[in-house]
Design a protein around this motif. Sequence first.
Motif, PDB file in Angstrom:
ATOM      1  N   UNK A  73      29.925  -1.441 -27.894  1.00 11.20           N
ATOM      2  CA  UNK A  73      30.787  -0.803 -28.895  1.00 11.20           C
ATOM      3  C   UNK A  73      30.458   0.672 -29.049  1.00 11.20           C
ATOM      4  N   UNK A  74      29.196   1.008 -28.913  1.00 13.84           N
ATOM      5  CA  UNK A  74      28.800   2.416 -29.027  1.00 13.84           C
ATOM      6  C   UNK A  74      29.536   3.265 -27.986  1.00 13.84           C
ATOM      7  N   UNK A  75      29.768   2.681 -26.811  1.00 14.43           N
ATOM      8  CA  UNK A  75      30.443   3.408 -25.739  1.00 14.43           C
ATOM      9  C   UNK A  75      31.911   3.684 -26.074  1.00 14.43           C
ATOM     10  N   UNK A  76      32.482   2.901 -26.994  1.00 11.49           N
ATOM     11  CA  UNK A  76      33.884   3.067 -27.390  1.00 11.49           C
ATOM     12  C   UNK A  76      34.054   3.998 -28.587  1.00 11.49           C
ATOM     13  N   UNK A  77      32.952   4.444 -29.139  1.00  8.06           N
ATOM     14  CA  UNK A  77      33.007   5.295 -30.336  1.00  8.06           C
ATOM     15  C   UNK A  77      33.557   6.681 -30.008  1.00  8.06           C
ATOM     16  N   UNK A  78      34.118   7.316 -31.032  1.00  6.34           N
ATOM     17  CA  UNK A  78      34.625   8.688 -30.896  1.00  6.34           C
ATOM     18  C   UNK A  78      33.471   9.653 -31.146  1.00  6.34           C
ATOM     19  N   UNK A  79      33.367  10.686 -30.359  1.00  5.59           N
ATOM     20  CA  UNK A  79      32.346  11.703 -30.577  1.00  5.59           C
ATOM     21  C   UNK A  79      32.571  12.370 -31.934  1.00  5.59           C
ATOM     22  N   UNK A  80      31.507  12.587 -32.678  1.00  6.50           N
ATOM     23  CA  UNK A  80      31.658  13.215 -33.997  1.00  6.50           C
ATOM     24  C   UNK A  80      32.156  14.657 -33.885  1.00  6.50           C
ATOM     25  N   UNK A  81      32.028  15.237 -32.700  1.00  6.16           N
ATOM     26  CA  UNK A  81      32.543  16.592 -32.478  1.00  6.16           C
ATOM     27  C   UNK A  81      34.062  16.640 -32.611  1.00  6.16           C
ATOM     28  N   UNK A  82      34.707  15.481 -32.469  1.00  4.78           N
ATOM     29  CA  UNK A  82      36.163  15.413 -32.571  1.00  4.78           C
ATOM     30  C   UNK A  82      36.635  15.119 -33.996  1.00  4.78           C
ATOM     31  N   UNK A  83      35.679  14.904 -34.901  1.00  3.64           N
ATOM     32  CA  UNK A  83      36.012  14.527 -36.284  1.00  3.64           C
ATOM     33  C   UNK A  83      35.762  15.694 -37.220  1.00  3.64           C
ATOM     34  N   UNK A  84      36.785  16.064 -37.972  1.00  3.33           N
ATOM     35  CA  UNK A  84      36.652  17.140 -38.948  1.00  3.33           C
ATOM     36  C   UNK A  84      35.714  16.685 -40.070  1.00  3.33           C
TER      37      UNK A  84
END
Length: 246
Positions: A73-84
């Motif tokens: 599941x960690x591999x499917x996570x969105x990078x926090x760099x893409x989150x405001x």
Amino acid sequence: MRKIFIAFILLLIYATLNAQEKSKSEKLYLIDGYFFKECPVDISSIKGGMSIETADGIKAIGLLIKEPISEELKQKAISKDQIFEADILLDMYNESAYQMSKSPLPDEEKLKEGDKFPTFTATDIDGKIWTDTDIEGKVMVLNCWFTGCKPCRAEMPELSQWKEEMPDVMFFSSTYEKGETARPVLEKNGFNWIPIVNDTQFKEYVGKEGYPLTIVVDKYGKIAHIERGTSPEQRENIKKTIYSIR
């Protein structure tokens, strides 16, 4: 050539703003410090949850699960760099998870009206160190808050008026968050109390009752009033107490 360059810069700015607005509106799930666009776990594995929102309106659904999140599941996570405002959301998630998992303090360890307020050392947003010796012989009011707490932010303008009305009182605000996280909220709401940040002591008094917490300490160092939560009636009670012991 200059026109092309300006057009490119404008296009870049537009793309950045558009990406930020999109990140604000997207539905986010936050689990064990990882972001997802869709809930990645089965409902049977969820043991708790919370709705979190930053001061700028960035929302996420935080979930607590029974077992640590899998590597798959960690591999499917969105990078926090893409989150405001990802770091702010993470801080809020961690604090909420901490509060939800924390055991109630034994009765003898809880702050009570009439008890001596504990000794302390705290650092404000500008690096100044404050201790209990700084409030000797003075009335002190302590307000514990954090940036994701809507009621905390809503009461700030009114609390700021108290400092102007009662300049002889030591008014402290305290958050466990870093100065760079707290400063924009303090400035936006004009909160003029002495801003303690990176707090490791006062936050322990909040317990499971939640934020905000306001404590009034008299000139002799004894707790005169404790208010958990906020409402017009609660704030009026706090203010009456302060006036009565000044």
